[in-house]
Design a protein around this motif. Sequence first.
Motif, PDB file in Angstrom:
ATOM      1  N   HIS A  16       0.837  -1.197   0.000  1.00  0.00           N
ATOM      2  CA  HIS A  16       0.000   0.000   0.000  1.00  0.00           C
ATOM      3  C   HIS A  16       0.874   1.250   0.000  1.00  0.00           C
ATOM      4  O   HIS A  16       0.483   2.282  -0.542  1.00  0.00           O
ATOM      5  N   ALA A  17       2.044   1.145   0.645  1.00  0.00           N
ATOM      6  CA  ALA A  17       2.975   2.274   0.730  1.00  0.00           C
ATOM      7  C   ALA A  17       4.400   1.743   0.753  1.00  0.00           C
ATOM      8  O   ALA A  17       4.652   0.630   1.222  1.00  0.00           O
TER       9      ALA A  17
ATOM     10  N   VAL B 281       9.022   9.199   0.764  1.00  0.00           N
ATOM     11  CA  VAL B 281       7.869   8.370   0.418  1.00  0.00           C
ATOM     12  C   VAL B 281       7.987   8.008  -1.059  1.00  0.00           C
ATOM     13  O   VAL B 281       8.053   8.889  -1.917  1.00  0.00           O
TER      14      VAL B 281
ATOM     15  N   LEU C 121      -0.599   7.005   4.308  1.00  0.00           N
ATOM     16  CA  LEU C 121       0.266   6.781   5.471  1.00  0.00           C
ATOM     17  C   LEU C 121      -0.272   7.507   6.689  1.00  0.00           C
ATOM     18  O   LEU C 121      -0.703   8.657   6.587  1.00  0.00           O
TER      19      LEU C 121
ATOM     20  N   LYS D 127       5.895   5.430  -2.438  1.00  0.00           N
ATOM     21  CA  LYS D 127       4.528   5.093  -2.819  1.00  0.00           C
ATOM     22  C   LYS D 127       3.677   5.382  -1.591  1.00  0.00           C
ATOM     23  O   LYS D 127       3.981   4.905  -0.501  1.00  0.00           O
ATOM     24  N   ASP D 128       2.643   6.188  -1.752  1.00  0.00           N
ATOM     25  CA  ASP D 128       1.834   6.609  -0.614  1.00  0.00           C
ATOM     26  C   ASP D 128       0.482   5.944  -0.649  1.00  0.00           C
ATOM     27  O   ASP D 128      -0.272   6.098  -1.596  1.00  0.00           O
ATOM     28  N   GLY D 129       0.205   5.211   0.383  1.00  0.00           N
ATOM     29  CA  GLY D 129      -1.092   4.566   0.508  1.00  0.00           C
ATOM     30  C   GLY D 129      -1.780   5.028   1.772  1.00  0.00           C
ATOM     31  O   GLY D 129      -2.081   4.226   2.645  1.00  0.00           O
TER      32      GLY D 129
END
Length: 144
Positions: A12-13, A42, A48, A44-46
């Motif tokens: 996800h992140a 960051v 956070l 990939k940001d899911g």
Amino acid sequence: MTNLRETITAAHAVVVGTVTRVDFTYDNGLGRSRASISVERVLKDGALPRDLVVAQIGGPVIVGNGTPSGQPALGQMENDELLLKGDKAVLFLRIYEGHATTLPDSGIIFIQDGLAVPESSSRFGADIRGLTLAQLLALIDANR
């Protein structure tokens, strides 16, 4: 996840960070760890959480028969090495209701002396071991 691309997709992140604090608790004899992460980058940001804390299973244990002769050790899962204070790592995370965990078998790539050191259970560790952080970040970017 058998390769880096699958791991990035499943996460996800993805972040680069340093562990600033670790708290251990015990529930019915099972050790639990909560590592506070200072996020440096960051990838990939899911969604956070504002204060990133990674939950893991494991912690300090006494190995032996429970007598004073027992020896202290660090208990951890085979597929999720514990994060400890001062560790710098690239973390592939799952986020649920504001709680973060690392992906099993490939969720942590430690950065030691500027080089990638994947956790021992990593499915693609041989492909990335020894890369500089810059090379690793470029590889992650190319596989997104």
